[in-house]
Design a protein around this motif. Structure first.
Motif, PDB file in Angstrom:
ATOM      1  N   GLU A 155       0.812  -1.223   0.000  1.00  0.00           N
ATOM      2  CA  GLU A 155       0.000   0.000   0.000  1.00  0.00           C
ATOM      3  C   GLU A 155       0.848   1.277   0.000  1.00  0.00           C
ATOM      4  O   GLU A 155       0.611   2.201   0.772  1.00  0.00           O
ATOM      5  N   SER A 156       1.871   1.242  -0.825  1.00  0.00           N
ATOM      6  CA  SER A 156       2.681   2.452  -0.925  1.00  0.00           C
ATOM      7  C   SER A 156       2.937   2.754  -2.387  1.00  0.00           C
ATOM      8  O   SER A 156       2.716   1.924  -3.258  1.00  0.00           O
ATOM      9  N   SER A 157       3.417   3.919  -2.642  1.00  0.00           N
ATOM     10  CA  SER A 157       3.670   4.346  -4.008  1.00  0.00           C
ATOM     11  C   SER A 157       4.898   5.230  -4.037  1.00  0.00           C
ATOM     12  O   SER A 157       5.187   5.949  -3.086  1.00  0.00           O
ATOM     13  N   ASP A 158       5.638   5.114  -5.136  1.00  0.00           N
ATOM     14  CA  ASP A 158       6.792   5.998  -5.314  1.00  0.00           C
ATOM     15  C   ASP A 158       6.359   7.406  -5.703  1.00  0.00           C
ATOM     16  O   ASP A 158       7.153   8.343  -5.649  1.00  0.00           O
ATOM     17  N   ASP A 159       5.117   7.536  -6.166  1.00  0.00           N
ATOM     18  CA  ASP A 159       4.608   8.852  -6.553  1.00  0.00           C
ATOM     19  C   ASP A 159       3.827   9.455  -5.403  1.00  0.00           C
ATOM     20  O   ASP A 159       3.183   8.746  -4.626  1.00  0.00           O
ATOM     21  N   ALA A 160       3.868  10.752  -5.299  1.00  0.00           N
ATOM     22  CA  ALA A 160       3.059  11.443  -4.305  1.00  0.00           C
ATOM     23  C   ALA A 160       1.593  11.365  -4.723  1.00  0.00           C
ATOM     24  O   ALA A 160       1.245  11.692  -5.858  1.00  0.00           O
ATOM     25  N   ILE A 161       0.752  10.877  -3.819  1.00  0.00           N
ATOM     26  CA  ILE A 161      -0.685  10.766  -4.092  1.00  0.00           C
ATOM     27  C   ILE A 161      -1.411  11.626  -3.065  1.00  0.00           C
ATOM     28  O   ILE A 161      -1.285  11.415  -1.857  1.00  0.00           O
ATOM     29  N   ILE A 162      -2.151  12.592  -3.565  1.00  0.00           N
ATOM     30  CA  ILE A 162      -2.814  13.564  -2.692  1.00  0.00           C
ATOM     31  C   ILE A 162      -4.273  13.659  -3.111  1.00  0.00           C
ATOM     32  O   ILE A 162      -4.585  13.690  -4.302  1.00  0.00           O
ATOM     33  N   SER A 163      -5.157  13.677  -2.117  1.00  0.00           N
ATOM     34  CA  SER A 163      -6.556  13.949  -2.429  1.00  0.00           C
ATOM     35  C   SER A 163      -6.955  15.262  -1.762  1.00  0.00           C
ATOM     36  O   SER A 163      -6.451  15.614  -0.696  1.00  0.00           O
ATOM     37  N   LYS A 164      -7.871  15.975  -2.422  1.00  0.00           N
ATOM     38  CA  LYS A 164      -8.298  17.262  -1.887  1.00  0.00           C
ATOM     39  C   LYS A 164      -9.756  17.493  -2.257  1.00  0.00           C
ATOM     40  O   LYS A 164     -10.312  16.843  -3.146  1.00  0.00           O
ATOM     41  N   SER A 165     -10.387  18.404  -1.527  1.00  0.00           N
ATOM     42  CA  SER A 165     -11.751  18.805  -1.845  1.00  0.00           C
ATOM     43  C   SER A 165     -11.717  19.837  -2.980  1.00  0.00           C
ATOM     44  O   SER A 165     -10.656  20.334  -3.358  1.00  0.00           O
ATOM     45  N   ILE A 170      -6.609  19.876   1.535  1.00  0.00           N
ATOM     46  CA  ILE A 170      -5.969  18.561   1.423  1.00  0.00           C
ATOM     47  C   ILE A 170      -6.618  17.593   2.401  1.00  0.00           C
ATOM     48  O   ILE A 170      -6.778  17.898   3.583  1.00  0.00           O
ATOM     49  N   GLN A 171      -6.956  16.391   1.891  1.00  0.00           N
ATOM     50  CA  GLN A 171      -7.614  15.384   2.720  1.00  0.00           C
ATOM     51  C   GLN A 171      -6.763  14.156   2.952  1.00  0.00           C
ATOM     52  O   GLN A 171      -6.975  13.434   3.911  1.00  0.00           O
ATOM     53  N   SER A 172      -5.820  13.850   2.073  1.00  0.00           N
ATOM     54  CA  SER A 172      -4.892  12.744   2.306  1.00  0.00           C
ATOM     55  C   SER A 172      -3.545  13.088   1.704  1.00  0.00           C
ATOM     56  O   SER A 172      -3.453  13.872   0.761  1.00  0.00           O
ATOM     57  N   TRP A 173      -2.494  12.449   2.257  1.00  0.00           N
ATOM     58  CA  TRP A 173      -1.116  12.842   1.926  1.00  0.00           C
ATOM     59  C   TRP A 173      -0.251  11.631   2.228  1.00  0.00           C
ATOM     60  O   TRP A 173       0.000  11.308   3.379  1.00  0.00           O
ATOM     61  N   ASN A 174       0.198  10.891   1.172  1.00  0.00           N
ATOM     62  CA  ASN A 174       0.892   9.635   1.414  1.00  0.00           C
ATOM     63  C   ASN A 174       2.373   9.846   1.707  1.00  0.00           C
ATOM     64  O   ASN A 174       2.887  10.971   1.708  1.00  0.00           O
ATOM     65  N   ALA A 175       3.075   8.714   1.993  1.00  0.00           N
ATOM     66  CA  ALA A 175       4.482   8.808   2.383  1.00  0.00           C
ATOM     67  C   ALA A 175       5.340   9.396   1.275  1.00  0.00           C
ATOM     68  O   ALA A 175       6.299  10.131   1.528  1.00  0.00           O
ATOM     69  N   ALA A 176       5.006   9.079   0.006  1.00  0.00           N
ATOM     70  CA  ALA A 176       5.784   9.638  -1.096  1.00  0.00           C
ATOM     71  C   ALA A 176       5.630  11.158  -1.160  1.00  0.00           C
ATOM     72  O   ALA A 176       6.573  11.877  -1.511  1.00  0.00           O
ATOM     73  N   ALA A 177       4.432  11.656  -0.827  1.00  0.00           N
ATOM     74  CA  ALA A 177       4.231  13.109  -0.786  1.00  0.00           C
ATOM     75  C   ALA A 177       5.090  13.748   0.299  1.00  0.00           C
ATOM     76  O   ALA A 177       5.626  14.842   0.133  1.00  0.00           O
ATOM     77  N   GLU A 178       5.215  13.051   1.449  1.00  0.00           N
ATOM     78  CA  GLU A 178       6.081  13.578   2.502  1.00  0.00           C
ATOM     79  C   GLU A 178       7.528  13.691   2.006  1.00  0.00           C
ATOM     80  O   GLU A 178       8.210  14.678   2.271  1.00  0.00           O
TER      81      GLU A 178
END
Length: 907
Positions: A155-165, A170-178
């Motif tokens: 459940e990880s990705s090398d790409d930053a995956i961000i969800s927003k309204s 911003i509503q989600s921010w994965n480890a790659a985004a960090e």
């Protein structure tokens, strides 16, 4: 909707989603030769146009670009053709004597050799770079495919995956985004997306939102974004609208890929290629800045040149490597087997054979990495080896990924957990061996024919299919404990069923995965523990009910005995012997009542029901109260009791009633276990911030082996058949429990049997306060009482008669009733000053009698006292709720009862 994961196996993707395109090496011969001839013609034309200014100078200079173009686009053969045809054309047109091709002049021959040598270098490095690019593309394909599969599983990705309204929050921010932007999820979630957008690019966000609202997806939009350190990065954005069930766009999912280095590398490679095609000097820069480890060595193995990557990236200098045998270079020298392998490989290449192998090498810090090494012989037109070209690509990360993949596959297949994957239509396409055995399936082919829902029992399917999996689709993961069905035996197996979704490159779920554990045995143990806990709780409840009933049944006969003995003692004109006997009976009844109270207190303590009512109190009055309660008992045993108090007040934060009970129990214990005519000392002192209470006696003493169990419940020191000391063995247990609840300690000391004992209690002293402290009331003399009209209600005629006799001796007018209805009628008729009302009555119980009397106008202010054998806290609570003014326990404390009656207002 399905629940399993395929691990260690290639996963198909939707038609519109591509993991990576495998690089192809498809060169059309006519086309490549056409390009080569065109490049040659352009080079000759340029030289022809420059001829008026250049004359006989550099007649071949423009051919090098044509050779580089030919080798890059078509390979070696078109390039060789350009070399030959180009020389013939330029020799004929620009080399004196013009119009002739002459090789007799020594200068011309040397120029030809230099020209051929330079072109050979261009062809060599161009072809090596072209091949390396192809191999690198294939390696990247395998690595990306492996990374994709591993990333899906964890459940990880090398790409930053961000969800927003839609409003940009911003509503989600994965480890790659960090990693990409430098902000943690806690720092980013809840903020507006503009904090990572450069001020001059804010307008882009408005365009993106408008496209999303129209339901359009934005693919590979390249722009700049800000990092937490203020730096800027070039990113490629893929933005997809997020819709609710009604199809309305409610937000967006962004996939951001850092393309800064990729674009920089592409720019650098384009620049190097342009320089290489412009002149031979530029080719050297290309060699230096290439993406491969590269060098040039002679046929004897001496390293003549090494590019920057092979030196600086490894931490070595030119002085360490140039002019030395290649196999003695610092990449290999720490390992003698590597030195020998490179020496042999160099010999093979010098003999005309290309060497290629994946092998370890060392860098300056001593660490070991892995490279794909090639040693290519470079030949002239006759096939003679001119020099050797060693090149290499670091494949350490690729090998690590491959090793992790193999480890993961091995782990999955050897795991005892249920591991599997199924598509969104509910059809499994992988289940590991342990999972197949758990549900009774022979192999994966059989599993692929069984819908996911069939793995569960019919009664569980709605819960899983209609509730659990929609939640998993919404959150991306979920866990539930559910039963799996064995397809052959029908047996149930409880599983900790953990499910997650596997997304595609756009973040859309394409499969479900599970790694689930068998918890059947744990569930069985939990069921057994619940049954055992229920049984123990029921047994404890029955025990407490029995103790309460026992106390009630003991108190009922004690009440008339206590009343009668008190009446005998108060009767005038009786002989001294009869009054002494009455006093003795009263003491024994009091002792029995204390035993019942202690028994119930221990029941409360074991259930955690006892509570302390702490207040600031002075210790001395509590000591006096405890001493007064045992004075008669000490006199009956002819004991001497010496009480010593400190000269100054000692204040505590304590429950005065419970503290008096503690001191009384120790004094009672000392009295019982000291032979007649003994001596007991009660000493109170203050030592630092502690109050110390000591009770010492000249009694039977305590053996060393008995001291460790002295405070245990029901422990008896003297257990012989001839023992004459009564007691249940719970008094000292109560002492220790109550002292510890006050934050204190209790200790016992004895020099042995027959040498007495000493109990010491230490309690924390209360902090000094300006306000006066409350004190427990020491028992006062009973005030003279005005005669009252008293109604006694008890279903025990002896109890009612004995209490009436006692109250009549005090000058009161008494009336009796023996059931609830009779009590109400008598109270209405007599209008008494007080009603002493038992709880357990026939027809109507005491609670109901009290409530009915309180409803009458004449009974609202009537004093009603509960006189009962029930003494649990819930009993007292019920009596307060029913409207009783006081709750007194049988056998009643006569002095307290007389005080209460004396306190009634005169009517």
């Amino acid at each position: 909707m399905p629940p399993w994961v395929l691990l260690g196996r290639r996963m198909s993707t939707p038609a519109d989603s591509t993991i990576v395109n495998r690089p192809e090496n498809d060169r059309s011969a006519p086309a490549t030769y056409a390009v080569a001839i065109a490049a040659l013609a352009a080079a000759v034309l340029i030289r022809y146009l420059l001829d008026p200014w250049m004359g006989n100078t550099l007649p071949l200079v423009t051919l090098f670009g044509a050779v580089a173009t030919a080798v890059w686009t078509g390979g070696v053969r078109p390039a060789v053709a350009v070399v030959i045809l180009g020389y013939l054309a330029c020799s004929y047109l620009f080399i004196e004597p013009r119009g002739h091709i002459v090789f007799t002049d020594p200068g011309t021959v040397i120029g030809v050799l230099a020209y051929v040598f330079t072109c050979a270098l261009i062809i060599l490095f161009g072809e090596a770079a072209h091949r390396a690019q192809g191999r690198l593309g294939r390696d990247q394909f395998d690595q990306l495919l492996t990374a994709r599969l591993l990333a899906s599983i964890i459940e990880s990705s090398d790409d930053a995956i961000i969800s927003k309204s839609l409003n940009g929050i911003i509503q989600s921010w994965n480890a790659a985004a960090e990693r990409l932007f430098g902000y943690t999820a806690d720092q980013a979630i809840g903020r507006h997306i503009s904090f990572i957008i450069p001020p001059e690019r804010i307008a882009e966000e408005d365009h993106i939102v408008s496209q999303l609202k129209a339901g359009k997806r934005i693919d590979h939009f390249e722009t700049e974004r800000l990092r937490s350190d203020g730096g800027r990065i070039l990113v490629s954005l893929t933005i997809s609208p997020i819709r609710d069930d009604a199809g309305t766009v409610i937000g967006a999912s962004k996939i951001a890929r850092d393309v800064t280095r990729q674009r920089e590398a592409e720019h650098r490679e384009r620049q190097l290629l342009a320089e290489a095609t412009a002149a031979n000097a530029k080719f050297h820069a290309f060699f230096e800045q290439g993406a491969l480890f590269a060098g040039i060595m002679d046929v004897n193995g001496t390293l003549l040149e090494a590019n920057r990557l092979s030196l600086e990236a490894c931490g070595f200098t030119r002085e360490q490597v140039i002019g030395k045998p290649f196999w003695e270079g610092p990449w290999w020298s720490p390992s003698q087997p590597l030195v020998e392998q490179i020496r042999a490989a160099s010999g093979e290449a010098a003999a005309g054979q290309t060497f290629r192998a994946e092998m370890p090498y060392f860098v300056a810090d001593g660490s070991q990495r892995i490279a794909d090494v090639t040693i290519q012989p470079i030949r002239d037109e006759s096939g003679r080896v001119l020099f050797l070209s060693p090149t290499g690509v670091d494949i350490t990360d690729r090998r690590r990924v491959e090793a992790e993949r193999e480890k993961l596959v091995t782990l999955v297949e050897s795991s005892t957990d249920f591991i599997g994957m199924c598509d969104l239509n509910g059809m499994p396409f992988f289940v590991n061996r342990a999972g197949l055995d758990m549900v009774g399936l022979a192999d994966i082919d059989e599993a692929r024919r069984v819908p996911m829902a069939s793995f569960f029992f019919p009664e569980d399917q709605p819960r899983v299919i209609e509730e659990f999996f929609p939640q998993v689709l919404k959150t991306g993961h979920g866990e539930i404990e559910i039963r799996f069905r064995h397809f052959k035996t029908g047996a149930a197996r409880w599983m900790a069923y953990k499910v997650l979704t596997l997304p595609d490159a756009a973040g859309r779920p394409i499969a479900f995965a599970t790694v689930s554990q068998d918890v059947t045995e744990r569930k069985r143990l939990e069921d057994n523990l619940r049954r055992l806990a229920a049984d123990l709780s029921d047994a404890d409840r029955r025990k407490n009910e029995f103790l309460a009933m026992l106390a009630h049944e003991l108190r009922n006969p004690l009440a008339p005995i206590s009343n009668a003995t008190r009446a005998l003692r108060l009767s005038e004109g009786e002989s001294g012997g009869l009054r002494a006997a009455a006093a003795m009976l009263e003491r024994q009844v009091g002792q029995m009542a204390r035993l019942v109270d202690d028994l119930l207190d221990m029941s409360r303590i074991t259930r955690g029901k006892i509570e302390l009512r702490k207040e600031r109190v002075e210790l001395a009055p509590i000591v006096h109260q405890a001493v007064e309660a045992v004075v008669a008992q000490y006199r009956s045993m002819n004991h001497e009791l010496t009480v010593t108090l400190p000269p100054h007040p000692v204040h505590l934060e304590a429950d005065p009633a419970r503290l008096a009970q503690v001191i009384g129990n120790l004094l009672n214990n000392a009295c019982k276990f000291t032979d007649r005519g003994g001596h007991v000392w009660l000493t109170v002192d203050q030592e630092g911030d502690q109050a110390v209470i000591r009770v010492r006696d000249t009694g039977i003493g305590i053996a060393a082996d008995d001291r460790s169990r002295l405070f245990e419940m029901f422990a008896q020191v003297d257990t012989s058949l001839e023992r004459s000391r009564d007691g249940l063995g719970i008094g000292l247990t109560l002492v220790r429990t109550l002292v510890e609840m006050h934050g204190g300690t209790v200790q016992v000391h004895s020099e042995g049997l027959g040498r007495g004992s000493e109990f010491s209690i230490r309690l924390p002293v209360a902090a000094a306060m300006a306000r006066p402290s409350s004190q427990p009331a020491v028992r006062e003399a009973i005030p003279p009482s005005v005669g009252r009209r008293i109604l006694i209600v008890d279903d025990s005629e002896d109890g009612a008669e004995s209490l009436a006799m006692l109250l009549q001796l005090g000058g009161h007018e008494t009336y009796k009733a023996h059931d609830g209805q009779e009590a109400i009628k008598a109270a209405e008729r007599l209008r008494p000053d007080a009603v002493l009302l038992d709880i357990g009555l026939p027809i109507l119980n005491g609670y109901e009698v009290c409530r009915r009397i309180r409803r009458e106008s004449w009974g609202k202010h009537l004093t009603i006292v509960a006189l009962t054998g029930w003494d649990q806290e819930e009993d007292r609570h019920r009596s307060r709720e029913a409207g009783f003014d006081a709750h007194m326990v049988k056998p009643v404390d006569h002095d307290e009862l007389l005080k209460l009656l004396a306190s009634l207002p005169v009517t």
